[in-house]
Write a protein that holds these residues in place. Structure first.
Motif, PDB file in Angstrom:
ATOM      1  N   ILE A 117       0.836  -1.206   0.000  1.00 45.06           N
ATOM      2  CA  ILE A 117       0.000   0.000   0.000  1.00 45.06           C
ATOM      3  C   ILE A 117       0.870   1.256   0.000  1.00 45.06           C
ATOM      4  N   ASP A 118       2.093   1.165   0.526  1.00 43.92           N
ATOM      5  CA  ASP A 118       3.008   2.308   0.560  1.00 43.92           C
ATOM      6  C   ASP A 118       3.318   2.839  -0.838  1.00 43.92           C
ATOM      7  N   GLY A 119       3.159   1.996  -1.861  1.00 45.89           N
ATOM      8  CA  GLY A 119       3.488   2.387  -3.225  1.00 45.89           C
ATOM      9  C   GLY A 119       2.383   3.117  -3.959  1.00 45.89           C
ATOM     10  N   PHE A 120       1.243   3.320  -3.297  1.00 44.91           N
ATOM     11  CA  PHE A 120       0.112   3.985  -3.946  1.00 44.91           C
ATOM     12  C   PHE A 120      -0.141   5.358  -3.332  1.00 44.91           C
ATOM     13  N   ASP A 121      -0.202   6.364  -4.202  1.00 47.71           N
ATOM     14  CA  ASP A 121      -0.473   7.727  -3.764  1.00 47.71           C
ATOM     15  C   ASP A 121      -1.572   8.328  -4.629  1.00 47.71           C
ATOM     16  N   TYR A 122      -2.277   9.294  -4.050  1.00 46.84           N
ATOM     17  CA  TYR A 122      -3.309  10.035  -4.775  1.00 46.84           C
ATOM     18  C   TYR A 122      -2.917  11.502  -4.762  1.00 46.84           C
ATOM     19  N   PHE A 123      -2.712  12.048  -5.947  1.00 48.86           N
ATOM     20  CA  PHE A 123      -2.265  13.435  -6.100  1.00 48.86           C
ATOM     21  C   PHE A 123      -3.406  14.335  -6.543  1.00 48.86           C
ATOM     22  N   LYS A 124      -3.392  15.561  -6.020  1.00 45.29           N
ATOM     23  CA  LYS A 124      -4.228  16.639  -6.545  1.00 45.29           C
ATOM     24  C   LYS A 124      -3.264  17.791  -6.795  1.00 45.29           C
ATOM     25  N   ILE A 125      -3.168  18.189  -8.047  1.00 49.36           N
ATOM     26  CA  ILE A 125      -2.287  19.290  -8.417  1.00 49.36           C
ATOM     27  C   ILE A 125      -3.159  20.423  -8.958  1.00 49.36           C
ATOM     28  N   ILE A 126      -3.013  21.586  -8.347  1.00 47.32           N
ATOM     29  CA  ILE A 126      -3.752  22.754  -8.830  1.00 47.32           C
ATOM     30  C   ILE A 126      -2.882  23.431  -9.890  1.00 47.32           C
ATOM     31  N   MET A 127      -3.378  23.416 -11.107  1.00 43.25           N
ATOM     32  CA  MET A 127      -2.670  24.008 -12.240  1.00 43.25           C
ATOM     33  C   MET A 127      -3.289  25.382 -12.519  1.00 43.25           C
ATOM     34  N   VAL A 128      -2.419  26.385 -12.698  1.00 41.07           N
ATOM     35  CA  VAL A 128      -2.888  27.738 -13.003  1.00 41.07           C
ATOM     36  C   VAL A 128      -2.331  28.178 -14.356  1.00 41.07           C
ATOM     37  N   LYS A 129      -3.141  28.985 -15.049  1.00 38.87           N
ATOM     38  CA  LYS A 129      -2.723  29.516 -16.350  1.00 38.87           C
ATOM     39  C   LYS A 129      -1.547  30.454 -16.169  1.00 38.87           C
ATOM     40  N   PHE A 130      -0.537  30.287 -17.010  1.00 38.04           N
ATOM     41  CA  PHE A 130       0.599  31.198 -16.995  1.00 38.04           C
ATOM     42  C   PHE A 130       0.096  32.565 -17.465  1.00 38.04           C
ATOM     43  N   PRO A 131       0.471  33.637 -16.779  1.00 36.61           N
ATOM     44  CA  PRO A 131      -0.103  34.966 -17.054  1.00 36.61           C
ATOM     45  C   PRO A 131       0.016  35.480 -18.488  1.00 36.61           C
ATOM     46  N   THR A 132       1.026  35.073 -19.231  1.00 37.43           N
ATOM     47  CA  THR A 132       1.194  35.642 -20.574  1.00 37.43           C
ATOM     48  C   THR A 132       0.220  35.065 -21.593  1.00 37.43           C
ATOM     49  N   GLY A 133      -0.525  34.038 -21.191  1.00 39.60           N
ATOM     50  CA  GLY A 133      -1.508  33.468 -22.102  1.00 39.60           C
ATOM     51  C   GLY A 133      -0.910  32.633 -23.214  1.00 39.60           C
ATOM     52  N   GLU A 134       0.275  32.088 -23.009  1.00 39.21           N
ATOM     53  CA  GLU A 134       0.927  31.271 -24.037  1.00 39.21           C
ATOM     54  C   GLU A 134       0.426  29.830 -24.045  1.00 39.21           C
ATOM     55  N   GLY A 135      -0.588  29.530 -23.268  1.00 39.44           N
ATOM     56  CA  GLY A 135      -1.113  28.171 -23.217  1.00 39.44           C
ATOM     57  C   GLY A 135      -0.422  27.289 -22.188  1.00 39.44           C
ATOM     58  N   LEU A 136       0.519  27.858 -21.461  1.00 40.31           N
ATOM     59  CA  LEU A 136       1.247  27.109 -20.437  1.00 40.31           C
ATOM     60  C   LEU A 136       0.451  27.095 -19.136  1.00 40.31           C
ATOM     61  N   TRP A 137       0.451  25.944 -18.477  1.00 39.45           N
ATOM     62  CA  TRP A 137      -0.157  25.797 -17.159  1.00 39.45           C
ATOM     63  C   TRP A 137       0.940  25.397 -16.184  1.00 39.45           C
ATOM     64  N   GLN A 138       0.891  25.956 -14.977  1.00 40.67           N
ATOM     65  CA  GLN A 138       1.905  25.674 -13.965  1.00 40.67           C
ATOM     66  C   GLN A 138       1.274  25.088 -12.707  1.00 40.67           C
ATOM     67  N   ALA A 139       1.986  24.153 -12.087  1.00 39.63           N
ATOM     68  CA  ALA A 139       1.538  23.578 -10.818  1.00 39.63           C
ATOM     69  C   ALA A 139       1.736  24.628  -9.731  1.00 39.63           C
ATOM     70  N   SER A 140       0.646  25.001  -9.056  1.00 39.40           N
ATOM     71  CA  SER A 140       0.747  26.026  -8.011  1.00 39.40           C
ATOM     72  C   SER A 140       0.576  25.431  -6.616  1.00 39.40           C
ATOM     73  N   LYS A 141       0.030  24.238  -6.546  1.00 39.50           N
ATOM     74  CA  LYS A 141      -0.172  23.588  -5.248  1.00 39.50           C
ATOM     75  C   LYS A 141      -0.241  22.078  -5.486  1.00 39.50           C
ATOM     76  N   VAL A 142       0.335  21.313  -4.567  1.00 39.61           N
ATOM     77  CA  VAL A 142       0.340  19.860  -4.681  1.00 39.61           C
ATOM     78  C   VAL A 142      -0.134  19.267  -3.362  1.00 39.61           C
ATOM     79  N   LEU A 143      -1.153  18.439  -3.436  1.00 40.15           N
ATOM     80  CA  LEU A 143      -1.657  17.717  -2.273  1.00 40.15           C
ATOM     81  C   LEU A 143      -1.475  16.229  -2.543  1.00 40.15           C
ATOM     82  N   VAL A 144      -0.907  15.511  -1.581  1.00 43.78           N
ATOM     83  CA  VAL A 144      -0.649  14.087  -1.779  1.00 43.78           C
ATOM     84  C   VAL A 144      -1.237  13.289  -0.622  1.00 43.78           C
ATOM     85  N   GLU A 145      -2.048  12.315  -0.981  1.00 47.89           N
ATOM     86  CA  GLU A 145      -2.555  11.345   0.000  1.00 47.89           C
ATOM     87  C   GLU A 145      -1.714  10.084  -0.181  1.00 47.89           C
ATOM     88  N   THR A 146      -0.906   9.758   0.821  1.00 46.60           N
ATOM     89  CA  THR A 146      -0.052   8.564   0.730  1.00 46.60           C
ATOM     90  C   THR A 146      -0.850   7.334   1.158  1.00 46.60           C
TER      91      THR A 146
END
Length: 152
Positions: A117-146
């Motif tokens: 069970i130690d090998g299984f994790d559940y991730f929630k990553i909050i992705m935000v639009k990069f301000p310049t509008g180039e279509g890039l998304w960046q991880a701004s927050k990471v939540l991990v349930e081990t």
């Protein structure tokens, strides 16, 4: 190092782009581990704020320990959820690391563990639009349930 993203893209354009860049964020972390630096351009491209802090912590922990990674890490059961304003997307997914190991850089010794069970994790990553509008998304927050039973 084999990072497998076994998921279907959502139909919504923003959610699909955010999911792609969430995968790129994970790749960037392991690229940083492989290169031995948290200052790799991919890390700073795909993360910001708490997401950048998380990435640097993960990379530095391995580098300071003298480890890299080897094996296969599978990412699956992905789901997305957009914020009402369209500027952020939560990308949630399961990870199976039971065939993914630390490797001592100096000796090349692979530190294998038994699947559990130690090998299984559940991730929630909050992705935000990069301000310049180039279509890039960046991880701004990471939540991990081990030890995530829902991912077994």
């Amino acid at each position: 190092m084999n990072l497998v993203f076994d998921w279907d893209k959502p139909k919504a354009k923003n959610e699909a782009a955010a999911m792609d860049d969430a995968a790129n964020y994970v790749r960037a972390i392991y690229r940083g581990i492989d290169k031995g630096t948290a200052k790799d351009a991919a890390v700073t491209t795909y993360s910001t704020g708490e997401g950048l802090t998380y990435a640097k912590t993960q990379i530095d922990r391995r580098v300071d320990g003298g480890w890299t990674a080897t094996g296969t890490r599978r990412h699956y059961q992905a789901a997305t959820r957009s914020a009402a304003n369209g500027n952020s997307v939560e990308v949630a997914f399961c990870v199976d690391s039971n065939k993914f190991y630390s490797e001592e850089i100096k000796t090349g010794k692979v530190l294998k563990t038994k699947p559990s069970i130690d090998g299984f994790d559940y991730f929630k990553i909050i992705m935000v639009k990069f301000p310049t509008g180039e279509g890039l998304w960046q991880a701004s927050k990471v939540l991990v349930e081990t030890k995530a039973a829902k991912c077994q």
